[in-house]
Motif scaffolding. Sequence first.
Motif, PDB file in Angstrom:
ATOM      1  N   ASN A 229       0.799  -1.232   0.000  1.00  0.00           N
ATOM      2  CA  ASN A 229       0.000   0.000   0.000  1.00  0.00           C
ATOM      3  C   ASN A 229       0.827   1.275   0.000  1.00  0.00           C
ATOM      4  OD1 ASN A 229      -2.312  -1.532   0.044  1.00  0.00           O
ATOM      5  ND2 ASN A 229      -2.524  -1.453   2.257  1.00  0.00           N
ATOM      6  N   ASN A 230       2.012   1.262   0.588  1.00  0.00           N
ATOM      7  CA  ASN A 230       2.798   2.486   0.714  1.00  0.00           C
ATOM      8  C   ASN A 230       3.784   2.717  -0.435  1.00  0.00           C
ATOM      9  OD1 ASN A 230       4.372   0.361   1.438  1.00  0.00           O
ATOM     10  ND2 ASN A 230       5.219   1.284   3.280  1.00  0.00           N
ATOM     11  N   VAL A 231       3.730   1.917  -1.489  1.00  0.00           N
ATOM     12  CA  VAL A 231       4.632   2.052  -2.638  1.00  0.00           C
ATOM     13  C   VAL A 231       4.167   3.201  -3.526  1.00  0.00           C
ATOM     14  CG1 VAL A 231       5.435   0.912  -4.749  1.00  0.00           C
ATOM     15  CG2 VAL A 231       5.300  -0.355  -2.625  1.00  0.00           C
ATOM     16  N   VAL A 232       5.111   4.081  -3.922  1.00  0.00           N
ATOM     17  CA  VAL A 232       4.759   5.208  -4.783  1.00  0.00           C
ATOM     18  C   VAL A 232       5.362   5.079  -6.182  1.00  0.00           C
ATOM     19  CG1 VAL A 232       4.347   6.851  -2.929  1.00  0.00           C
ATOM     20  CG2 VAL A 232       6.640   6.603  -3.858  1.00  0.00           C
ATOM     21  N   LYS A 233       6.415   4.269  -6.354  1.00  0.00           N
ATOM     22  CA  LYS A 233       7.026   4.039  -7.666  1.00  0.00           C
ATOM     23  C   LYS A 233       7.381   2.573  -7.807  1.00  0.00           C
ATOM     24  CE  LYS A 233       8.941   8.494  -8.726  1.00  0.00           C
ATOM     25  NZ  LYS A 233      10.047   9.227  -9.326  1.00  0.00           N
ATOM     26  N   VAL A 234       7.213   2.067  -9.030  1.00  0.00           N
ATOM     27  CA  VAL A 234       7.551   0.679  -9.335  1.00  0.00           C
ATOM     28  C   VAL A 234       8.374   0.674 -10.618  1.00  0.00           C
ATOM     29  CG1 VAL A 234       6.625  -1.595  -9.929  1.00  0.00           C
ATOM     30  CG2 VAL A 234       5.456  -0.199  -8.255  1.00  0.00           C
ATOM     31  N   ILE A 235       9.362  -0.208 -10.674  1.00  0.00           N
ATOM     32  CA  ILE A 235      10.184  -0.370 -11.867  1.00  0.00           C
ATOM     33  C   ILE A 235       9.830  -1.724 -12.485  1.00  0.00           C
ATOM     34  CG2 ILE A 235      12.524  -0.583 -12.759  1.00  0.00           C
ATOM     35  CD1 ILE A 235      13.422   1.086 -10.311  1.00  0.00           C
TER      36      ILE A 235
END
Length: 80
Positions: A48-54
């Motif tokens: 839930n607290n992720v703001v960017k993903v690669i």
Amino acid sequence: MAYSDILHISGETAVLGEVDELPKPSDGIIVVSNPRQRDGKDLHYISNNVVKVIWPISKINFIEIMESADEEKIVGFVRE
């Protein structure tokens, strides 16, 4: 300029998010900010607290680029 886009990832639901720049043919990854489902709900496989993903480009089938609100509509014919 950030682009809103929809990533179609192999074997997963489509991901709506923003990218700072479009990937070049030589890129191996894409960085997506605020990843979510198309309806705005959280993705079940991302915390839930992720703001960017690669994501690796090899896992992406195709990318849809959404029209931004800042862009003006092009008028095809104007009568004076």
